[in-house]
Every structure is written in structure tokens, then in C-alpha cells.
Design an enzyme around this catalytic site. Sequence first.
Site, PDB file in Angstrom:
ATOM      1  N   ASP A   1       5.838 -34.814 -24.635  1.00  0.00           N
ATOM      2  CA  ASP A   1       5.993 -33.646 -23.799  1.00  0.00           C
ATOM      3  C   ASP A   1       4.631 -32.948 -23.751  1.00  0.00           C
ATOM      4  O   ASP A   1       3.675 -33.342 -24.420  1.00  0.00           O
ATOM      5  CB  ASP A   1       7.118 -32.724 -24.324  1.00  0.00           C
ATOM      6  CG  ASP A   1       7.663 -31.839 -23.223  1.00  0.00           C
ATOM      7  OD1 ASP A   1       8.831 -31.405 -23.329  1.00  0.00           O
ATOM      8  OD2 ASP A   1       6.936 -31.602 -22.235  1.00  0.00           O
TER       9      ASP A   1
HETATM   10  C1  GLC Z   1       7.470 -29.090 -20.013  1.00  0.00           C
HETATM   11  C2  GLC Z   1       8.876 -29.513 -20.332  1.00  0.00           C
HETATM   12  C3  GLC Z   1       9.224 -30.884 -19.843  1.00  0.00           C
HETATM   13  C4  GLC Z   1       8.447 -31.173 -18.570  1.00  0.00           C
HETATM   14  C5  GLC Z   1       6.986 -31.241 -18.938  1.00  0.00           C
HETATM   15  C6  GLC Z   1       6.093 -31.464 -17.713  1.00  0.00           C
HETATM   16  O1  GLC Z   1       6.941 -28.321 -21.044  1.00  0.00           O
HETATM   17  O2  GLC Z   1       9.297 -29.424 -21.678  1.00  0.00           O
HETATM   18  O3  GLC Z   1      10.639 -30.913 -19.626  1.00  0.00           O
HETATM   19  O4  GLC Z   1       8.878 -32.401 -18.018  1.00  0.00           O
HETATM   20  O5  GLC Z   1       6.537 -30.089 -19.630  1.00  0.00           O
HETATM   21  O6  GLC Z   1       6.169 -30.359 -16.879  1.00  0.00           O
END
Ligand code: GLC
Length: 746
Positions: A291
Site C-alpha cells: 500500500d
Molecule cells: C491508499 C489506500 C489504498 C489505495 C492506495 C492507492 O492509501 O490505502 O486502498 O489503493 O493508497 O491510492
Amino acid sequence: MKKLLLSIITIVAAGASVVAADRRLSAEEAEAFRFADGLLRKMTLQEKIGQLQQFRAYTSDVTGPDGEPRNIDAAIRNGEVGSLIAGCQPQHNHRLQRIAVEESRLGIPLILGCDIIHGCRITFPENLAMSCSWDIQAIEQSARIAAEESVASGLNWTFSPMCDISADPRWGRVSEGAGEDPYLGSKIAVAMVRGYQGDDLSSDKTIAACVKHFAAYGAPQAGREYHTVDMSEMMFRDRYLPPYAAAVKAGAATVMTSFNDLMGVPASGNRWLLYDVLREELGFRGFVVSDYTSIHEMVAHGVVADGKEAAELSLNAHLNMDMVSGDYLVYTEKLVREGKVSEKLINQLCREVLAVKYRLGLFDDPFKYGSQNQEEAYFRPENLAVARKLAAESMVLLKNEDALPVAEGTKIALIGPFADSQGDQLGSWIAAGDAKRSITFRKALEERYGAENILYAKGCEAERAIEGGVDEAVKIASQADIVLVSMGLPGWHSGEASARSDISVPAVQQELLDALKTTGRKIVVLLSTGRAMDIRNEVAKADAVLVTWHGGTMAGPAVADIISGDKNPSGHLTLTFPHSVGQVPIHYNAKNTGRPSRNPYKPAANYTSTYIDIPNVPLFPFGYGLSYTQFEYSDLKVLTPEVKIGGTVKVSVKVKNAGERDGDDVAQLYVRDLVAETTRPVRELKGFERLSLKAGEERVLTFEIPTSELAYCHRDNTVREDAGEFKVWVGEDSNASLEGEFALKK
Ligand code: GLC
């Protein structure tokens, strides 16, 4: 000699596991890996590392605290980035792809991902709302439509479905999932993977799915965002793992790690999770992306001292791609030179990324994504119709005392901060959603009843008063026959980084409701929310309560369909509505304890598992939802009173629409394992069917449950079914009373 012999066996064993895994590959996957192997032989170590690095393409795509934006064009040209978090502008995405394909040494295309969570241009209801439709086919359609609009936007990958089970409405991201139940959550996860990926990833109508957030992100302590997740492996396997596993088994091409630590190890560095469980047990063969900066965040977690150690821990945990932190790009070559990470591992991590790109057809024609005619692809009427249908089917009628539906010609006062708010009704994570395309409650009700019959006043803002707002609202309410009050939480109070300690409706809105109550008119609360809320006050004061959620682009027409009776409400809660936040987490599939309450509807101080200040039941249970008609369940028959393990339990039930209106219901089947090796939930959903019945029509449903669905995690952390006695119930919510029993035999 012995040591040497042992190491040789280990290497052979490791080699065997890779070969064995490849032997289980489909022909399509095998071809992709063969292509990847050929390309790998031409790549330098740095180029392989570049494929493991993702950055954000635009400064707008920040979803967490990260470092300075980089010169993305130069990074692509130098082969330092294999993927981008991209926007939904096809021309921008084509420009970046052209640099990769035409200006980098090997011309390896980028994989461009984005958070297409509940729609791309058309915004569908938030995922929690959609789950309350229990309409698996429509949910799959929503993902397919999102995929087609994403392809036209130049995207090839979505960071969806979110498969995090959660029973905690304090956690803002409960809006992104499918509620508290692993069985329903699994069905929905599979439907979304199918919708995004179809049966041909190389098609120009499909995109790669991403199972997130792996794992158990939905159980943060205190419901606080990013907080610690700590549970037994048994609880993890029984309640949280199933939807991820189902989505992986459905062929999801990618997985995303979660921010949280799980059993003391952050998911992004957790080899047990990312390799032993995900790859060895579940057979996952795609690639894993972290993430947003979650690799580097392991420094803050306190399991590594710096970015270099973070990269080492994540790489050796078999995490393929670093989202944005940059630790992979900066440290991996050093780690390989120092022997802390093997080049063989880098080859395998890169191989898995290249294979997904190959399966997407990116090496054949990376520009097919985004070459569609956007005008034709976006906001197609037939797709807007699906959004309208899903929004209506998602809405849950919690109370209705002679208030709804509202007849033609009725003078309606429409009041509240969300009744005419194009932005709020879209909810969170709206990607390329266009608020200007939202049809609000006000616009749709004016069209349905005639503008002369809709008297509108905002009354107050979501969390603050408007000068004279209440007086104006009371005045128009006094001129109307019935009052519709749109209350709840704004769209941005859903999703990431929106945990709330207080899940009640903001006080300023409750004051508005109290003032409207003095008019003596029938009052209908329309609850805009992305989470379960404490709505004791609203339920007590209103004649009807309809949970409209954040219903998306077509929320307005959907509300008009329900309010007018053109559509009979059919939503059923997938997340328990508590009496109070003090009960949280409260969910239907709880354990019985050694001292179950004798009368859960009354507070008690009698040495049982109860509260002394509130009842021991929720305000509205999982599965609950009213209709404008009445459904009667009868004649439950257990067709297989005894079933051998490996067989199928069969249960039939008669359902009748006993009212005057056609309607849809969701028949739900629950079981209880009466005596097991570990404590089992008092009820577990193991079957459901959404059915339409005309007024007076009755139908016999037959549920078939493979005994494998009755498996549970034993003390040795293996999941299997046992012989034993079970109870079974069928009805329209998790308190279903129509009961039967069966026995599982060895
Ligand atoms: C965010 C979220 C995730 C998302 C990623 C890209 O912090 O936790 O669900 O897909 O970053 O935006």
C-alpha cells in the site's frame, strides 16, 4: 558434509516448489511466464528493480504522507519505474506510456493503476451500500462497467476489490467493503474480480483486479485508522481470510498489502502472510503491491531501522512492488550486492510483474487502453440504469409506520444538507467520478412529483447551522403533507482516514429534526452515510427511516423510485446498526460465551454477558430490511437430516409474498455448529437468494450447502469440517426463527 547435503536438499526443494507451482499454471499463465523469462534474460539488475517500483504519476494522487514528487518522465526513461498510480485522462496516460515504450532501453510498458473502487466515470453506490443489495449479478455488472470506463481512461489496473471484513462502524473504510460477514464478502469479492477481469485479461474491456488490503485491515483496535490488528490465527482464518482467499482463487491478478501489523508483523514485511499463506496455501501467482508507502512505514512500526532494512524485509517476504516509498529503487541493488537479497528472488519478483503485464496485452498494444471514444464509453444510458437499479436495491428501509410510499400529488417538504448535494452522494474514492453528473434527491423528486410539489430547504449544513435555516425549514414543512429529511454524514466522512469516535448524527441535524417534529407532519429520515450509525434518536422521532447510503451518480432517481413506490425497497443490512458505539464491535456471528444473556432485549445485571445500561442486541441486526409488502417464510424442510462429510446439505423453505405489492426479498440461511472443537458463532450465513415475487406469489426455495462450507479453524490452525449436530434457520434477517436441524457424519 551433512550441512552441505541439507542445503542442497533445501535448494532442490525450493526449486521444486517453483517448478511445482508452475506445473499448476494455466496455459495462459505458463505462456506469460515463458515470455517473462525471455525478457528477463535481456534485463540488467537495475531494470529488473525498476519493474518493482511504482510511483504516483501526478501530484494529485497523494493518499498518504510521502516524500517529494519525482521527475517521473526521467524515471520512466531510465527504466526506474514499472508502474504508476495514474489518473483517468487517456491522453496523459498515453504520454507516459509512450516514454516507457519508445524512450526506455527495453521499451517495457507501464502498468497504470487507479482506485476504481465503485465506478470510474459513473459512480456506483459505495461498496458497503452495494453489498446491501445482495445482488451479486448487479455488483459484477458494476465492476464490468467500471472496467470498460477505466480502459477508455487509459488504465489497465484497479486497486479493487477491497475485501476487508469489518464490524466496526468507527472505521471509515467500512464503507469500502462488503460488511461484517465472510460468506457474503467472499461472494461479492469473486463477483468483482469477475467483473473487472472477465475471462480474458488481454481484452480491451477488462482490467487487472487487486485484492486488498491483505490482510485483516478491517479489525483495527478501537476502529482507529491504521491501528494495530491483533488476533488469533484461528480468528483470522475463520473470519477475515475467506474473502481474500475467494478473490485469489477467482484468479485476481494482483494483491495489495495492508498498512497494519498483523500478529505483530506489518503486512508489508510479513512472509508468513505473503508467501506461506498467499502463495503456498492459496496458490497465488500474480504480483503483490504494497500500500502507499507502507514498506517505508515499517520504520515507524519499529520492525526495521531504515528504508534499506524495510526493502530487505519486504523483498524477502515476497512483496513484488513498492508503492511510492522508493525504498526498492534506492536500496535493492545494494541489498543484492551485499547478499541480503538474492538476484534469483529479484528475478522471480520481476517475472511475476512482467507476466501480469503480458497477460494484459501490454506488450502487444499498450495503447489499446485509452484509444476508445470516451464520449461513447462514458455514462452510457444502459450503464446509468444499472447504477440506478443498484442504488435503489442498496437502500434499506429500517422503519415505516404508515409513511411510505408517498402518493402522487402529495406536497413534499424536502429538507437537509444532503438533499441537493451532488458531491456528497458520491461518497469517497470517486476516481474520475463527475459530481456535475449526479442527479440529486431534489432534482429527481421534482421530476417524479412535479416541481410544484417539492418544497426544498437545506435547513443546516452537515455539521453547522445556517442562519435562519431551521425557521425556513419549519416554514415549508408546515406547508407540506409530509417531510423528507436528508440527514447523516458527508461523502468525505467515508473511506480512508475518516475514523469517528462518535457515530451519531451531528447535533445540528438532530436539532433540525426536533424542530421539524413540532410541525406534526409525518417525517421520513433519508440517512446518507457510509457506515452504520447510532440512530436511536432518528428512529424514535421519525415515522420512517430509509438508509440511502452514498448512492452515487444515480442516487436521486433511486430515492424517487423508492419514495414513490415505483420500486419496492429490498435492501438488507450487511453491517449491524448498534444501539450505541459502546457495543462496537457488535456483529451477528458472535460467540455464545459461557454466560449468554437470558433476555438480550433488556439491560441486566445478573452475571450474564450483558450491559446494565442498554439491551444486548443491536438496534438493527445483520440481514435486516423492510419492504412495502410482507414476505412469509414457512415449511422449512431439512431434506438431508444426515449428511456425510463431503456431501451436500439440502434445505427447502416456502416463501410467500403475502402483501399487495410485488417485491424482492433476500432469503437468508444461517447455521450453528452446536458442539465443535473450538467456540463457534451462534449463527453463520451459509446461503442466500435474492428473489422477486409478485403479490400473492409463493415459491419453494432449495438451498444446497456443500459440507466444505461448514469447515472451521481447529486448534491446530487447520481448517476442516467435523461430524456433529447443526441447527439451521431461514428467514429475512439474522434473527430468522424458522428452524431445522441436521447432522454431519464421518
Ligand atoms: C491508499 C489506500 C489504498 C489505495 C492506495 C492507492 O492509501 O490505502 O486502498 O489503493 O493508497 O491510492
